[in-house]
Design an enzyme around this catalytic site. Sequence first.
Site, PDB file in Angstrom:
ATOM      1  N   GLU A  78      -3.382  -4.398  19.518  1.00  4.60           N
ATOM      2  CA  GLU A  78      -2.503  -4.590  18.350  1.00  4.60           C
ATOM      3  C   GLU A  78      -1.543  -3.426  18.163  1.00  4.60           C
ATOM      4  OE1 GLU A  78      -4.720  -5.125  14.784  1.00  4.60           O
ATOM      5  OE2 GLU A  78      -3.014  -4.631  13.515  1.00  4.60           O
ATOM      6  N   HIS A 113      -2.092   0.914  16.513  1.00  8.68           N
ATOM      7  CA  HIS A 113      -1.466   1.371  15.256  1.00  8.68           C
ATOM      8  C   HIS A 113      -0.146   2.091  15.491  1.00  8.68           C
ATOM      9  CE1 HIS A 113      -1.849   2.338  10.893  1.00  8.68           C
ATOM     10  NE2 HIS A 113      -2.600   1.253  10.941  1.00  8.68           N
ATOM     11  N   GLU A 130       1.929  -7.036  11.276  1.00  9.19           N
ATOM     12  CA  GLU A 130       1.422  -6.834   9.903  1.00  9.19           C
ATOM     13  C   GLU A 130       2.454  -6.134   9.028  1.00  9.19           C
ATOM     14  OE1 GLU A 130      -2.052  -4.404  10.876  1.00  9.19           O
ATOM     15  OE2 GLU A 130      -1.166  -2.809   9.666  1.00  9.19           O
ATOM     16  N   ARG A 134     -13.304  -5.865  15.977  1.00  8.32           N
ATOM     17  CA  ARG A 134     -12.324  -4.845  16.300  1.00  8.32           C
ATOM     18  C   ARG A 134     -13.045  -3.518  16.368  1.00  8.32           C
ATOM     19  NH1 ARG A 134      -7.599  -2.240  12.589  1.00  8.32           N
ATOM     20  NH2 ARG A 134      -9.326  -0.806  12.121  1.00  8.32           N
ATOM     21  N   ARG A 161       1.099 -11.324  13.395  1.00  5.24           N
ATOM     22  CA  ARG A 161       0.184 -10.817  12.363  1.00  5.24           C
ATOM     23  C   ARG A 161       0.775 -10.873  10.957  1.00  5.24           C
ATOM     24  NH1 ARG A 161      -4.276  -8.803  11.967  1.00  5.24           N
ATOM     25  NH2 ARG A 161      -3.902  -6.622  11.480  1.00  5.24           N
ATOM     26  N   GLU A 175      -7.990 -11.595  10.253  1.00  2.78           N
ATOM     27  CA  GLU A 175      -8.655 -10.305  10.024  1.00  2.78           C
ATOM     28  C   GLU A 175      -9.428 -10.382   8.714  1.00  2.78           C
ATOM     29  OE1 GLU A 175      -5.998  -7.007   9.824  1.00  2.78           O
ATOM     30  OE2 GLU A 175      -7.592  -5.533   9.669  1.00  2.78           O
ATOM     31  N   HIS A 219     -14.321  -5.103  11.355  1.00  2.00           N
ATOM     32  CA  HIS A 219     -13.956  -3.750  11.812  1.00  2.00           C
ATOM     33  C   HIS A 219     -15.199  -2.915  12.101  1.00  2.00           C
ATOM     34  CE1 HIS A 219      -9.624  -3.323  10.089  1.00  2.00           C
ATOM     35  NE2 HIS A 219      -9.818  -4.519  10.590  1.00  2.00           N
ATOM     36  N   ASP A 275      -6.246  -3.559   1.715  1.00  2.00           N
ATOM     37  CA  ASP A 275      -5.125  -3.338   0.799  1.00  2.00           C
ATOM     38  C   ASP A 275      -4.345  -4.626   0.572  1.00  2.00           C
ATOM     39  OD1 ASP A 275      -4.705  -2.161   3.598  1.00  2.00           O
ATOM     40  OD2 ASP A 275      -2.653  -2.676   3.022  1.00  2.00           O
ATOM     41  N   ASN A 299       0.817  -1.212   0.000  1.00  2.27           N
ATOM     42  CA  ASN A 299       0.000   0.000   0.000  1.00  2.27           C
ATOM     43  C   ASN A 299       0.857   1.272   0.000  1.00  2.27           C
ATOM     44  OD1 ASN A 299      -2.265   1.531  -0.005  1.00  2.27           O
ATOM     45  ND2 ASN A 299      -2.983   0.922   2.039  1.00  2.27           N
ATOM     46  N   TRP A 333       1.907   7.016  12.045  1.00  2.00           N
ATOM     47  CA  TRP A 333       0.493   6.927  11.644  1.00  2.00           C
ATOM     48  C   TRP A 333      -0.029   5.536  11.939  1.00  2.00           C
ATOM     49  CZ3 TRP A 333      -1.940   3.805   7.879  1.00  2.00           C
ATOM     50  CH2 TRP A 333      -3.300   4.060   7.761  1.00  2.00           C
ATOM     51  N   HIS A 364      -2.952 -10.366   9.245  1.00  2.00           N
ATOM     52  CA  HIS A 364      -3.503  -9.119   8.704  1.00  2.00           C
ATOM     53  C   HIS A 364      -4.422  -9.462   7.527  1.00  2.00           C
ATOM     54  CE1 HIS A 364      -2.221  -5.043   6.723  1.00  2.00           C
ATOM     55  NE2 HIS A 364      -3.320  -4.897   7.405  1.00  2.00           N
ATOM     56  N   ASP A 384      -6.759  -1.787  17.659  1.00  4.18           N
ATOM     57  CA  ASP A 384      -5.492  -1.537  16.970  1.00  4.18           C
ATOM     58  C   ASP A 384      -4.946  -0.182  17.413  1.00  4.18           C
ATOM     59  OD1 ASP A 384      -4.478  -1.869  13.460  1.00  4.18           O
ATOM     60  OD2 ASP A 384      -3.356  -1.364  15.274  1.00  4.18           O
ATOM     61  N   TYR A 433      -6.733   7.170  12.931  1.00  2.00           N
ATOM     62  CA  TYR A 433      -6.719   5.903  12.208  1.00  2.00           C
ATOM     63  C   TYR A 433      -7.989   5.091  12.468  1.00  2.00           C
ATOM     64  CZ  TYR A 433      -6.373   1.055  11.415  1.00  2.00           C
ATOM     65  OH  TYR A 433      -6.677  -0.211  11.013  1.00  2.00           O
TER      66      TYR A 433
HETATM   67  O1  LIG Z   1      -4.795  -3.836  11.319  1.00  2.00           O
HETATM   68  C1  LIG Z   1      -5.161  -3.241  10.298  1.00  2.00           C
HETATM   69  O2  LIG Z   1      -6.059  -3.642   9.524  1.00  2.00           O
HETATM   70  C2  LIG Z   1      -4.491  -1.931   9.950  1.00  2.00           C
HETATM   71  O3  LIG Z   1      -3.289  -1.796  10.644  1.00  2.00           O
HETATM   72  C3  LIG Z   1      -4.353  -1.816   8.474  1.00  2.00           C
HETATM   73  O4  LIG Z   1      -5.580  -1.430   7.969  1.00  2.00           O
HETATM   74  C4  LIG Z   1      -3.300  -0.848   7.980  1.00  2.00           C
HETATM   75  O5  LIG Z   1      -3.601   0.456   8.441  1.00  2.00           O
HETATM   76  C5  LIG Z   1      -3.289  -0.871   6.462  1.00  2.00           C
HETATM   77  O6  LIG Z   1      -3.145  -2.196   6.042  1.00  2.00           O
HETATM   78  C6  LIG Z   1      -2.156  -0.023   5.911  1.00  2.00           C
HETATM   79  O7  LIG Z   1      -2.102  -0.163   4.514  1.00  2.00           O
HETATM   80 MG   LIG Z   2      -3.145  -3.072  12.256  1.00  5.11          MG
END
Ligand SMILES: O=C(O)[C@@H](O)[C@@H](O)[C@H](O)[C@H](O)CO
Ligand SMILES: [Mg+2]
Length: 409
Positions: free
Chosen positions: A242, A218, A268, A147, A289, A345, A122, A322, A37, A409, A318, A216, A159
């Site tokens: 996470e 993040h 991930e 989640r 992940r 996920e 999600h 994407d 991504n 991020w 993950h 998450d 996020y």
């Molecule tokens: O756990 C998750 O799904 C996130 O961390 C992802 O959506 C992540 O932000 C994206 O894959 C980034 O491209």
């Molecule tokens: Mg994540």
Amino acid sequence: MKITDAKVIICSPGRNFVTLKIYTDEGLTGIGDATLNGRELAVASYLTDHVIPCLIGRDPHQIEDIWQYLYRGAYWRRGPVTMSAIAGVDTALWDIKAKAANMPLYQLLGGRSRSGIMVYGHANGRDIEEATDEALRYSEMGFKAIRAQAGVPGLKKVYGVSSGAQMASGAKFYEPADSSLPSEHDWSTERYLDHAPRLFEKLRETLGWDHHLLHDVHHRLTPIEAARLGKSLEPCRLFWMEDPTPAENQEAFRLIRQHTVTPIAVGEVFNSIWDCKDLIQNQYIDYIRATVVHAGGITHLRRIADLAAIYQVRTGSHGATDLSPVCMGAALHFDTWVPNFGIQEYMHHTDETDAVFPHDYSFRDGFLYAGEKPGHGVDIDEKLAEKYPYRRAYLPVNRLAHDGTLTNW
Ligand SMILES: O=C(O)[C@@H](O)[C@@H](O)[C@H](O)[C@H](O)CO
Ligand SMILES: [Mg+2]
């Protein structure tokens, strides 16, 4: 059998995907996801300009030798671009081998270890009320694991909070790579740490205790902040917290572990076993992940899972949008086999993405089921893919709300 050709297909049905297709002299083809991504063209070029010339004429059955050739033979090892490219090749070769054996991929890996693949969806909202309503909707859709992410008072954009419309699948469209230059989000750890526990208190009050709840972070906290968050979430019994802190320094997780029993999931962004070795061996994490597409394909992900199994760490791959349906298809066959499976996920792709990537996996009552077709069960409609040309897109960047310092991020 010989590899006669290979090509990279880049398309953008709602978001960018990079797919490698390998052709053989016996008419069998295989495809692999190689999407990274925000850096898609780097992987496409790595494949087209450096990898594909080395594949022509090779026996596609020699998956391990080709993997070692592409990993060791590059001299410059590891990294997300290299390992996503190797993953695309590896996944396509496993697809071909399973088709040649006329069996679904999970049979080739070692057969079925479970009836279905428990997934998490999600649920998110601009505030706690909206996120709670979404979580109720996901419970009604049959998810056993949810989640939850919510906006943070005083912050414009954080996020995981979708501003997209609800899709036919019931999920709200969410795509973080949303612009031709990185959009800027804002962040305040103090506001977030005060707010997150309240989200999960509300969720437990509303949903009760029969659902797994996940969150998450993040990559946004320091280790001691992550320890504080983990402790504050303990009464809500999360399935996992996470990416609580950036994982370049695997040792940082020892500090978190000393303070909280909230389970931790990381990986991930990992692309090799070396990224996770210390986390696993020290049992600093509970779920790994790493994914088929970013960790070198099925061949390498099996090695990571086997190391994790020795330390009772389970998989939690993950599965964001994407990662293409090709990755999801291969992941479900992997999940069907892997003995130390934890959870998968599952973010619904858009209808246009599903049309470009016809697949035989299916969702039912909180579980995904890999299909029984030979291979990983996913294909690409190249004609349709041509209708969605690549368009440059970046993941956002994040700045501290109070002074603009660039943060994670
Ligand atoms: O756990 C998750 O799904 C996130 O961390 C992802 O959506 C992540 O932000 C994206 O894959 C980034 O491209
Ligand atoms: Mg994540």
